[in-house]
Design an enzyme around this catalytic site. Structure first.
Site, PDB file in Angstrom:
ATOM      1  N   ASP A   1       0.841  -1.193   0.000  1.00  0.00           N
ATOM      2  CA  ASP A   1       0.000   0.000   0.000  1.00  0.00           C
ATOM      3  C   ASP A   1       0.881   1.249   0.000  1.00  0.00           C
ATOM      4  OD1 ASP A   1      -2.337   1.499   0.190  1.00  0.00           O
ATOM      5  OD2 ASP A   1      -2.378   1.423   2.380  1.00  0.00           O
TER       6      ASP A   1
ATOM      7  N   GLY B   1      -7.341   8.237   7.543  1.00  0.00           N
ATOM      8  CA  GLY B   1      -7.487   8.549   8.957  1.00  0.00           C
ATOM      9  C   GLY B   1      -8.914   8.410   9.464  1.00  0.00           C
TER      10      GLY B   1
ATOM     11  N   ALA C   1     -11.201   4.524   2.902  1.00  0.00           N
ATOM     12  CA  ALA C   1     -12.621   4.206   2.853  1.00  0.00           C
ATOM     13  C   ALA C   1     -13.150   3.524   4.109  1.00  0.00           C
ATOM     14  CB  ALA C   1     -12.919   3.342   1.628  1.00  0.00           C
TER      15      ALA C   1
END
EC number: 4.1.2.13
Length: 310
Positions: free
Chosen positions: A83, A182, A214
C-alpha cells in the site's frame, strides 16, 4: 493455494458488481482476524502492507505470517499488496520479496513524472508476474508516512485517466472522489463525487478502480474507546451506504485500515478496564482479534458484497 494476483479477483468483482476488501495488516492477530472472516464468509481478500507496517513488523515477519495464513486457509484467494509505495525502490523490494501486487503512489508528482515512475514499476513488476496499482488525484488525511493537508487534496481529473492508464500499463487505478485517510474524514455532511467515478468508468470501461481512505469509522468502536478512557471525539468516516454504491459501480477494491485499528483499540480498552488484574497478552489480544474478525465479516457482507464468491 499460493498467493494470487488481483487480476482475476478484479475481473470477477467488476462483472459481479462487488468489491474486494483490502485490509491493512500489522501483526499476527490482525492477519488472523481478517483471514478467519474471509474463511467464514467465503470471500477473497487482499492483505496489504504499508511502509509503516514494514517498519514496525519487518518485511520478513509479515510475509511469513501471510504464508501461514495461506496454509491455514488454503481455500481463500489471498493477494499480498504493498500500500502506498513511495518510490521504485520500495516497490522493487516488495516485488522481489514475494508480494503479488504493489501500489506505486506517484500522485504527489507532476502528471508526467507520475507516469514515468509508474511505468518503471509496471515494467519491472509485469516481468515477474506482479500486478500494479497506480494513483491519479490526491487524498487528504494521514496514514503512516502519508500526510496530505485538505487544501492540497485534488480530485481525480477524468480527462487524464485514459492517457495515464495507456502510457503506464497499470492493472488498476486509485482515484480521489472525496474519501480521505485517517479517522477524521469529514467535518460536515459526508459526500462522494460519484460524477467523477461515473465519468472515469465511461472512459475506462471494464477497468478496476480503487478507493483509498474508505473506513467508515464505526461509531460503536468510537463510543467504546471514549467510554473506556479514550478521547477521539469528532471522528467520522465514509458512510457504508456510499461505499456499497461505489462497489456496485467500477470500484473493485476498497481499502480499509482505520476501522481495524479502532476495533482493536476499543476491544483492548474495554478489556483492560474490566480486567485490571490481567497481564497475559493472550487474554486481551483475543478480544482484539475477535473485533477484527467481526468488523471484517461485516464489511464483506454489508459493504463489499464479496461474500460467497469463492
Amino acid at each position: 493455494m499460493p498467493l494470487v494476483t488481483t487480476t482475476e479477483m478484479f475481473k470477477k468483482a467488476y462483472e459481479g458488481g462487488y468489491a474486494i476488501g483490502a485490509f491493512n495488516v500489522n501483526n499476527m492477530e490482525i492477519i488472523q482476524g481478517i483471514v478467519e472472516a474471509a474463511q467464514q464468509e467465503k470471500a477473497p481478500v487482499i492483505l496489504q502492507v504499508s511502509a509503516g507496517a514494514r517498519k514496525y513488523a519487518k518485511h520478513v515477519y509479515l510475509t511469513k505470517l501471510v504464508e501461514a495464513a495461506i496454509i491455514d486457509a488454503p481455500e481463500v484467494p489471498i493477494a499480498l499488496h504493498l500500500d502506498h509505495g513511495a518510490d521504485f525502490e520500495i516497490c522493487k523490494a516488495c516485488i522481489d520479496g514475494g508480494f503479488s501486487s504493489v501500489m506505486i503512489d506517484g500522485s504527489h508528482h507532476s502528471f508526467e513524472d507520475n507516469i514515468a515512475v509508474t511505468k518503471k514499476v509496471v515494467d519491472y513488476a509485469h516481468e515477474r508476474g506482479v500486478t500494479v496499482e497506480g494513483e491519479l488525484g490526491r487524498l487528504a488525511g494521514v496514514e503512516d508516512d502519508v500526510k496530505v493537508a485538505a487544501d492540497d487534496a485534488l480530485y481525480t481529473d477524468p480527462a487524464e485517466v485514459e492517457e495515464f492508464v495507456s502510457r503506464t500499463g497499470v492493472d488498476s487505478l486509485a482515484i480521489a472522489i472525496g474519501t480521505s485517510h485517517g479517522a477524521f474524514k469529514f467535518k460536515g455532511e459526508p459526500h462522494l463525487r460519484f460524477d467523477i467515478l461515473e465519468e472515469v468508468s465511461k472512459r475506462l470501461p471494464g477497468f478496476p478502480i480503487v478507493l483509498h481512505g474508505a473506513s467508515s469509522v464505526i461509531p460503536e468502536y468510537v463510543e467504546m474507546i471514549n467510554q473506556y478512557g479514550g478521547k477521539i471525539d469528532g471522528a467520522q468516516g465514509v458512510p457504508e451506504a456510499l461505499l456499497r454504491k461505489a462497489a456496485t459501480m467500477a470500484v473493485c477494491k476498497i481499502n480499509i485500515d482505520s476501522d481495524i485499528r479502532l476495533g482493536v483499540t476499543a476491544a483492548l480498552r474495554k478489556y483492560m478496564v474490566e480486567h485490571p488484574d490481567h497481564f497475559d497478552p493472550r487474554q486481551y489480544l483475543t478480544p482484539a482479534r475477535d473485533a477484527v474478525r467481526e468488523s471484517v465479516r461485516h464489511k464483506i457482507v454489508e459493504v463489499l458484497g464479496c461474500n460467497n464468491k469463492i
